[in-house]
Design a protein around this motif. Sequence first.
Motif, PDB file in Angstrom:
ATOM      1  N   VAL A  21      -5.801  10.596 -23.874  1.00  0.00           N
ATOM      2  CA  VAL A  21      -6.049   9.977 -22.568  1.00  0.00           C
ATOM      3  C   VAL A  21      -6.493   8.520 -22.660  1.00  0.00           C
ATOM      4  O   VAL A  21      -6.653   7.860 -21.633  1.00  0.00           O
ATOM      5  CB  VAL A  21      -7.109  10.775 -21.777  1.00  0.00           C
ATOM      6  CG1 VAL A  21      -6.641  12.204 -21.539  1.00  0.00           C
ATOM      7  CG2 VAL A  21      -8.463  10.764 -22.506  1.00  0.00           C
ATOM      8  N   VAL A  22      -6.691   7.994 -23.855  1.00  0.00           N
ATOM      9  CA  VAL A  22      -7.153   6.610 -24.002  1.00  0.00           C
ATOM     10  C   VAL A  22      -6.002   5.654 -23.660  1.00  0.00           C
ATOM     11  O   VAL A  22      -4.894   5.798 -24.191  1.00  0.00           O
ATOM     12  CB  VAL A  22      -7.654   6.347 -25.439  1.00  0.00           C
ATOM     13  CG1 VAL A  22      -8.121   4.911 -25.579  1.00  0.00           C
ATOM     14  CG2 VAL A  22      -8.783   7.324 -25.783  1.00  0.00           C
ATOM     15  N   PRO A  23      -6.215   4.668 -22.798  1.00  0.00           N
ATOM     16  CA  PRO A  23      -5.145   3.743 -22.415  1.00  0.00           C
ATOM     17  C   PRO A  23      -4.641   2.902 -23.588  1.00  0.00           C
ATOM     18  O   PRO A  23      -5.416   2.538 -24.487  1.00  0.00           O
ATOM     19  CB  PRO A  23      -5.807   2.842 -21.359  1.00  0.00           C
ATOM     20  CG  PRO A  23      -6.984   3.624 -20.864  1.00  0.00           C
ATOM     21  CD  PRO A  23      -7.456   4.426 -22.029  1.00  0.00           C
ATOM     22  N   LYS A  24      -3.367   2.575 -23.548  1.00  0.00           N
ATOM     23  CA  LYS A  24      -2.754   1.779 -24.612  1.00  0.00           C
ATOM     24  C   LYS A  24      -3.432   0.420 -24.768  1.00  0.00           C
ATOM     25  O   LYS A  24      -3.555  -0.096 -25.879  1.00  0.00           O
ATOM     26  CB  LYS A  24      -1.263   1.590 -24.348  1.00  0.00           C
ATOM     27  CG  LYS A  24      -0.558   0.775 -25.433  1.00  0.00           C
ATOM     28  CD  LYS A  24       0.924   0.627 -25.154  1.00  0.00           C
ATOM     29  CE  LYS A  24       1.599  -0.204 -26.248  1.00  0.00           C
ATOM     30  NZ  LYS A  24       3.048  -0.353 -26.011  1.00  0.00           N
ATOM     31  N   THR A  25      -3.877  -0.179 -23.676  1.00  0.00           N
ATOM     32  CA  THR A  25      -4.534  -1.489 -23.766  1.00  0.00           C
ATOM     33  C   THR A  25      -5.765  -1.453 -24.652  1.00  0.00           C
ATOM     34  O   THR A  25      -6.175  -2.477 -25.192  1.00  0.00           O
ATOM     35  CB  THR A  25      -4.936  -1.980 -22.362  1.00  0.00           C
ATOM     36  OG1 THR A  25      -5.709  -0.953 -21.708  1.00  0.00           O
ATOM     37  CG2 THR A  25      -3.726  -2.322 -21.528  1.00  0.00           C
ATOM     38  N   ILE A  26      -6.333  -0.266 -24.833  1.00  0.00           N
ATOM     39  CA  ILE A  26      -7.518  -0.127 -25.689  1.00  0.00           C
ATOM     40  C   ILE A  26      -7.110   0.215 -27.117  1.00  0.00           C
ATOM     41  O   ILE A  26      -7.484  -0.469 -28.064  1.00  0.00           O
ATOM     42  CB  ILE A  26      -8.469   0.943 -25.111  1.00  0.00           C
ATOM     43  CG1 ILE A  26      -8.982   0.494 -23.738  1.00  0.00           C
ATOM     44  CG2 ILE A  26      -9.636   1.188 -26.065  1.00  0.00           C
ATOM     45  CD1 ILE A  26      -9.867   1.514 -23.042  1.00  0.00           C
ATOM     46  N   TRP A  27      -6.322   1.310 -27.297  1.00  0.00           N
ATOM     47  CA  TRP A  27      -6.017   1.725 -28.668  1.00  0.00           C
ATOM     48  C   TRP A  27      -5.090   0.762 -29.389  1.00  0.00           C
ATOM     49  O   TRP A  27      -5.081   0.689 -30.629  1.00  0.00           O
ATOM     50  CB  TRP A  27      -5.481   3.156 -28.743  1.00  0.00           C
ATOM     51  CG  TRP A  27      -4.234   3.505 -28.003  1.00  0.00           C
ATOM     52  CD1 TRP A  27      -4.141   4.235 -26.867  1.00  0.00           C
ATOM     53  CD2 TRP A  27      -2.867   3.178 -28.365  1.00  0.00           C
ATOM     54  NE1 TRP A  27      -2.816   4.387 -26.479  1.00  0.00           N
ATOM     55  CE2 TRP A  27      -2.024   3.748 -27.376  1.00  0.00           C
ATOM     56  CE3 TRP A  27      -2.293   2.460 -29.414  1.00  0.00           C
ATOM     57  CZ2 TRP A  27      -0.638   3.625 -27.418  1.00  0.00           C
ATOM     58  CZ3 TRP A  27      -0.918   2.336 -29.453  1.00  0.00           C
ATOM     59  CH2 TRP A  27      -0.106   2.903 -28.467  1.00  0.00           C
ATOM     60  N   ASN A  28      -4.323  -0.018 -28.640  1.00  0.00           N
ATOM     61  CA  ASN A  28      -3.394  -0.966 -29.262  1.00  0.00           C
ATOM     62  C   ASN A  28      -4.121  -2.066 -30.035  1.00  0.00           C
ATOM     63  O   ASN A  28      -3.538  -2.719 -30.903  1.00  0.00           O
ATOM     64  CB  ASN A  28      -2.501  -1.581 -28.185  1.00  0.00           C
ATOM     65  CG  ASN A  28      -1.226  -2.174 -28.753  1.00  0.00           C
ATOM     66  OD1 ASN A  28      -0.482  -1.513 -29.466  1.00  0.00           O
ATOM     67  ND2 ASN A  28      -0.980  -3.444 -28.454  1.00  0.00           N
ATOM     68  N   LYS A  29      -5.404  -2.259 -29.738  1.00  0.00           N
ATOM     69  CA  LYS A  29      -6.184  -3.285 -30.451  1.00  0.00           C
ATOM     70  C   LYS A  29      -6.444  -2.879 -31.897  1.00  0.00           C
ATOM     71  O   LYS A  29      -6.496  -3.721 -32.791  1.00  0.00           O
ATOM     72  CB  LYS A  29      -7.506  -3.525 -29.729  1.00  0.00           C
ATOM     73  CG  LYS A  29      -7.358  -4.110 -28.339  1.00  0.00           C
ATOM     74  CD  LYS A  29      -8.701  -4.180 -27.621  1.00  0.00           C
ATOM     75  CE  LYS A  29      -8.544  -4.686 -26.194  1.00  0.00           C
ATOM     76  NZ  LYS A  29      -9.844  -4.678 -25.460  1.00  0.00           N
ATOM     77  N   THR A  30      -6.626  -1.600 -32.141  1.00  0.00           N
ATOM     78  CA  THR A  30      -6.907  -1.131 -33.504  1.00  0.00           C
ATOM     79  C   THR A  30      -5.675  -0.567 -34.194  1.00  0.00           C
ATOM     80  O   THR A  30      -5.584  -0.589 -35.424  1.00  0.00           O
ATOM     81  CB  THR A  30      -8.001  -0.040 -33.490  1.00  0.00           C
ATOM     82  OG1 THR A  30      -7.598   1.038 -32.627  1.00  0.00           O
ATOM     83  CG2 THR A  30      -9.328  -0.620 -33.007  1.00  0.00           C
ATOM     84  N   ASN A  31      -4.742  -0.032 -33.414  1.00  0.00           N
ATOM     85  CA  ASN A  31      -3.536   0.593 -33.966  1.00  0.00           C
ATOM     86  C   ASN A  31      -2.317   0.042 -33.224  1.00  0.00           C
ATOM     87  O   ASN A  31      -1.734   0.729 -32.368  1.00  0.00           O
ATOM     88  CB  ASN A  31      -3.597   2.115 -33.818  1.00  0.00           C
ATOM     89  CG  ASN A  31      -4.743   2.740 -34.571  1.00  0.00           C
ATOM     90  OD1 ASN A  31      -5.909   2.616 -34.194  1.00  0.00           O
ATOM     91  ND2 ASN A  31      -4.425   3.443 -35.640  1.00  0.00           N
ATOM     92  N   PRO A  32      -1.929  -1.205 -33.521  1.00  0.00           N
ATOM     93  CA  PRO A  32      -0.864  -1.847 -32.741  1.00  0.00           C
ATOM     94  C   PRO A  32       0.465  -1.104 -32.816  1.00  0.00           C
ATOM     95  O   PRO A  32       0.903  -0.679 -33.877  1.00  0.00           O
ATOM     96  CB  PRO A  32      -0.761  -3.238 -33.372  1.00  0.00           C
ATOM     97  CG  PRO A  32      -1.414  -3.121 -34.711  1.00  0.00           C
ATOM     98  CD  PRO A  32      -2.462  -2.072 -34.579  1.00  0.00           C
TER      99      PRO A  32
END
Length: 285
Positions: A21-32
């Motif tokens: 459920v974590v938004p891409k705008t958040i997880w993309n910072k650590t796991n592009p």
Amino acid sequence: MKLYPIESGNFKLDGGAMFGVVPKTIWNKTNPADNNNLIDLAARCLLIEDGNRLILIDTGMGNKQSEKFFGFYSMWGDHNLDKSLAKHGFSRDDVTDVFMTHLHFDHCGGSVQWNKDKTGYEPAFKNAHFWTNENHWEWATKPNAREKASFLSENILPMQESGQLKFIKRPEAGFLEQSELGFGILFADGHTEKQMIPHINHKGKTIVFMADLLPTVGHIPLPYVMGYDTRPLLTIDEKAKFLNEAADRGYYLFLEHDAHNQIITVEHTEKGVRLKELHSFEDIL
């Protein structure tokens, strides 16, 4: 005792599935993610040389599936199990024990291979015992609809048919202080039934093989749970308890699926447990 990282291959999975459920705008910072929303992942195994025993924890995907199958996982890089074993002076025939954290295909596929004429399957480690636990074996061989695509019979049943399968004796509580293989095991049920998380004491350090309890550095915050987990709320509870203990006791966390980070430590912060330091294998050995 000596420890060796074994790189069995790299692949990619959908970032949204990996973070739930974590938004891409958040997880993309650590796991592009790439243009197809896929993130880099590893299938990093661990080899333990201890006296007369050579224990391999997990075996990656293996190489027996079809080209179409592997196409779903965007394999990349040139790592493979045999090359990585040879780098440290070993071959499959030297391995005495294969310990499987759980029986999803990306963790145990390399345990079984085609026979010579490709008419059937055989163990890929002919001199080894294969270790799981009875609860998880039952779960994997009679799979639920959610996990059926991850539990492939050709990866699992040949281990039993060969007579090389053994079960870890599980305690009533969630942690086994000393297993038959000489290390402690945490049993966790959030990702799948009775996943086993090895705790290895080495040179005064506790090294924990994280399997799918903590796939990557980006999964440290508690709500960052994979869409693949069968019981995500339980994963959060299990992860919270474990990470607090890891921060208190200074555990070194060996990351199986983080393609770019091998080992980490964590610490308590105002936001909860967070990353403390990144380590290479050479740093701690």
